[in-house]
Write a protein that holds these residues in place. Structure first.
Motif, PDB file in Angstrom:
ATOM      1  N   ASP A  97     -18.356   8.213 -52.899  1.00 28.81           N
ATOM      2  CA  ASP A  97     -19.794   8.440 -52.855  1.00 28.81           C
ATOM      3  C   ASP A  97     -20.325   7.406 -51.871  1.00 28.81           C
ATOM      4  O   ASP A  97     -19.565   6.875 -51.069  1.00 28.81           O
ATOM      5  CB  ASP A  97     -20.403   8.309 -54.253  1.00 28.81           C
ATOM      6  CG  ASP A  97     -19.979   7.022 -54.952  1.00 28.81           C
ATOM      7  OD1 ASP A  97     -19.685   6.021 -54.262  1.00 28.81           O
ATOM      8  OD2 ASP A  97     -19.940   7.012 -56.194  1.00 28.81           O
ATOM      9  N   SER A  98     -21.579   7.088 -51.944  1.00 31.92           N
ATOM     10  CA  SER A  98     -22.126   6.139 -50.967  1.00 31.92           C
ATOM     11  C   SER A  98     -21.511   4.742 -51.105  1.00 31.92           C
ATOM     12  O   SER A  98     -21.641   3.921 -50.204  1.00 31.92           O
ATOM     13  CB  SER A  98     -23.650   6.080 -51.065  1.00 31.92           C
ATOM     14  OG  SER A  98     -24.040   5.711 -52.357  1.00 31.92           O
ATOM     15  N   SER A  99     -20.776   4.491 -52.191  1.00 33.36           N
ATOM     16  CA  SER A  99     -20.137   3.179 -52.351  1.00 33.36           C
ATOM     17  C   SER A  99     -19.016   2.953 -51.334  1.00 33.36           C
ATOM     18  O   SER A  99     -18.619   1.820 -51.087  1.00 33.36           O
ATOM     19  CB  SER A  99     -19.587   3.017 -53.772  1.00 33.36           C
ATOM     20  OG  SER A  99     -18.486   3.887 -53.978  1.00 33.36           O
ATOM     21  N   VAL A 100     -18.510   4.010 -50.723  1.00 34.99           N
ATOM     22  CA  VAL A 100     -17.414   3.862 -49.750  1.00 34.99           C
ATOM     23  C   VAL A 100     -17.932   3.747 -48.315  1.00 34.99           C
ATOM     24  O   VAL A 100     -17.146   3.525 -47.394  1.00 34.99           O
ATOM     25  CB  VAL A 100     -16.386   5.018 -49.851  1.00 34.99           C
ATOM     26  CG1 VAL A 100     -15.818   5.115 -51.249  1.00 34.99           C
ATOM     27  CG2 VAL A 100     -16.974   6.340 -49.409  1.00 34.99           C
ATOM     28  N   VAL A 101     -19.228   3.894 -48.123  1.00 35.27           N
ATOM     29  CA  VAL A 101     -19.803   3.908 -46.780  1.00 35.27           C
ATOM     30  C   VAL A 101     -19.491   2.634 -46.001  1.00 35.27           C
ATOM     31  O   VAL A 101     -19.066   2.689 -44.846  1.00 35.27           O
ATOM     32  CB  VAL A 101     -21.330   4.182 -46.830  1.00 35.27           C
ATOM     33  CG1 VAL A 101     -21.997   3.927 -45.485  1.00 35.27           C
ATOM     34  CG2 VAL A 101     -21.578   5.615 -47.280  1.00 35.27           C
ATOM     35  N   SER A 102     -19.674   1.463 -46.608  1.00 34.81           N
ATOM     36  CA  SER A 102     -19.437   0.224 -45.863  1.00 34.81           C
ATOM     37  C   SER A 102     -17.971   0.093 -45.458  1.00 34.81           C
ATOM     38  O   SER A 102     -17.662  -0.412 -44.373  1.00 34.81           O
ATOM     39  CB  SER A 102     -19.906  -0.996 -46.650  1.00 34.81           C
ATOM     40  OG  SER A 102     -19.205  -1.097 -47.860  1.00 34.81           O
ATOM     41  N   ASP A 103     -17.055   0.577 -46.290  1.00 38.72           N
ATOM     42  CA  ASP A 103     -15.633   0.536 -45.937  1.00 38.72           C
ATOM     43  C   ASP A 103     -15.326   1.483 -44.780  1.00 38.72           C
ATOM     44  O   ASP A 103     -14.544   1.158 -43.887  1.00 38.72           O
ATOM     45  CB  ASP A 103     -14.772   0.877 -47.155  1.00 38.72           C
ATOM     46  CG  ASP A 103     -14.922  -0.168 -48.251  1.00 38.72           C
ATOM     47  OD1 ASP A 103     -14.468  -1.306 -48.040  1.00 38.72           O
ATOM     48  OD2 ASP A 103     -15.510   0.154 -49.295  1.00 38.72           O
ATOM     49  N   LEU A 104     -15.951   2.651 -44.791  1.00 39.07           N
ATOM     50  CA  LEU A 104     -15.757   3.591 -43.682  1.00 39.07           C
ATOM     51  C   LEU A 104     -16.387   3.052 -42.394  1.00 39.07           C
ATOM     52  O   LEU A 104     -15.847   3.250 -41.307  1.00 39.07           O
ATOM     53  CB  LEU A 104     -16.331   4.966 -44.038  1.00 39.07           C
ATOM     54  CG  LEU A 104     -15.497   5.771 -45.040  1.00 39.07           C
ATOM     55  CD1 LEU A 104     -16.282   6.963 -45.570  1.00 39.07           C
ATOM     56  CD2 LEU A 104     -14.185   6.224 -44.418  1.00 39.07           C
ATOM     57  N   ILE A 105     -17.520   2.367 -42.525  1.00 37.81           N
ATOM     58  CA  ILE A 105     -18.149   1.744 -41.344  1.00 37.81           C
ATOM     59  C   ILE A 105     -17.209   0.689 -40.768  1.00 37.81           C
ATOM     60  O   ILE A 105     -17.015   0.619 -39.548  1.00 37.81           O
ATOM     61  CB  ILE A 105     -19.536   1.156 -41.698  1.00 37.81           C
ATOM     62  CG1 ILE A 105     -20.542   2.295 -41.930  1.00 37.81           C
ATOM     63  CG2 ILE A 105     -20.026   0.216 -40.595  1.00 37.81           C
ATOM     64  CD1 ILE A 105     -21.884   1.856 -42.493  1.00 37.81           C
ATOM     65  N   ASP A 106     -16.590  -0.117 -41.627  1.00 40.30           N
ATOM     66  CA  ASP A 106     -15.605  -1.102 -41.150  1.00 40.30           C
ATOM     67  C   ASP A 106     -14.448  -0.415 -40.431  1.00 40.30           C
ATOM     68  O   ASP A 106     -13.938  -0.923 -39.428  1.00 40.30           O
ATOM     69  CB  ASP A 106     -15.059  -1.936 -42.312  1.00 40.30           C
ATOM     70  CG  ASP A 106     -16.080  -2.922 -42.860  1.00 40.30           C
ATOM     71  OD1 ASP A 106     -17.095  -3.182 -42.177  1.00 40.30           O
ATOM     72  OD2 ASP A 106     -15.854  -3.424 -43.980  1.00 40.30           O
ATOM     73  N   ALA A 107     -14.033   0.741 -40.937  1.00 39.30           N
ATOM     74  CA  ALA A 107     -12.912   1.468 -40.335  1.00 39.30           C
ATOM     75  C   ALA A 107     -13.252   2.018 -38.951  1.00 39.30           C
ATOM     76  O   ALA A 107     -12.352   2.342 -38.169  1.00 39.30           O
ATOM     77  CB  ALA A 107     -12.458   2.594 -41.259  1.00 39.30           C
TER      78      ALA A 107
END
Length: 192
Positions: A97-107
């Motif tokens: 959900d939106s909790s993974v957004v920052s990790d995907l942004i880092d990726a």
């Protein structure tokens, strides 16, 4: 069936992930999708299988497991193996959900173009506006596929901050009719 029978059965399935026949590995990866949290580690390791169909099935099974897969997938996103990162980025949109957004942004900063591409695609599908600025920065990526995925993701996000950067990227794509079509479609989605 008792718990010990269950664990023996799961052990047999996990062993099949090492079979030389990719069809058997695909079946094993699919079966593990029904085994819950205990199947997470073997499935994540299978994201690096030599066969893309096996990797794809492992990612689908991780998606089927759902929320319990989020944390291991986020860890896999930081793995230094391109295939594992790529498939983790690919499937996080389905289980996260939106909790993974920052990790995907880092990726998006990965050295692997496929990881940047799948992370951008996932960010577009999740639809969190925190991704807009980091995606805009990638409009100048050296990889064409990444630029296309980023442009589509920005269109999916529909944020007006992306209009001028997409127009600028479209102008810079001299003679690239395919990219210009993608840019035009994204601009239309945003409403400009």
């Amino acid at each position: 069936m008792s718990d010990s029978d269950n664990s023996i059965n799961m052990k047999d399935i996990i062993e099949k992930l090492n079979d030389e026949n990719p069809e058997i590995r695909i079946e094993a990866a699919e079966a593990l999708g029904n085994c819950g949290k205990e199947a997470l580690d073997p499935l994540i390791k299978t994201l690096n299988d030599e066969n893309p169909n096996v990797r794809f099935q492992a990612s689908k099974s991780l998606g089927k497991i759902g929320k319990p897969a989020v944390k291991p997938l986020i860890n896999a996103l930081k793995d230094d193996t391109g295939n594992i990162q790529k498939y983790a980025a690919f499937i996080l949109k389905d289980v996260g959900d939106s909790s993974v957004v920052s990790d995907l942004i880092d990726a998006l900063k990965s050295e692997e173009w496929a990881v940047r591409k799948f992370s951008a695609k996932s960010l577009g599908e999740i639809g969190d506006e925190k991704a807009v600025e980091p995606l805009i920065e990638l409009l100048k990526d050296e990889d064409w596929g990444v630029r296309v995925a980023v442009t589509k993701a920005l269109g999916d996000l529909g944020d007006e901050r992306a209009i001028d950067p997409i127009k600028k990227a479209r102008r810079a794509a001299t003679g690239d009719k395919d990219y210009k079509k993608v840019a035009n479609k994204s601009l239309k989605k945003i409403g400009k």
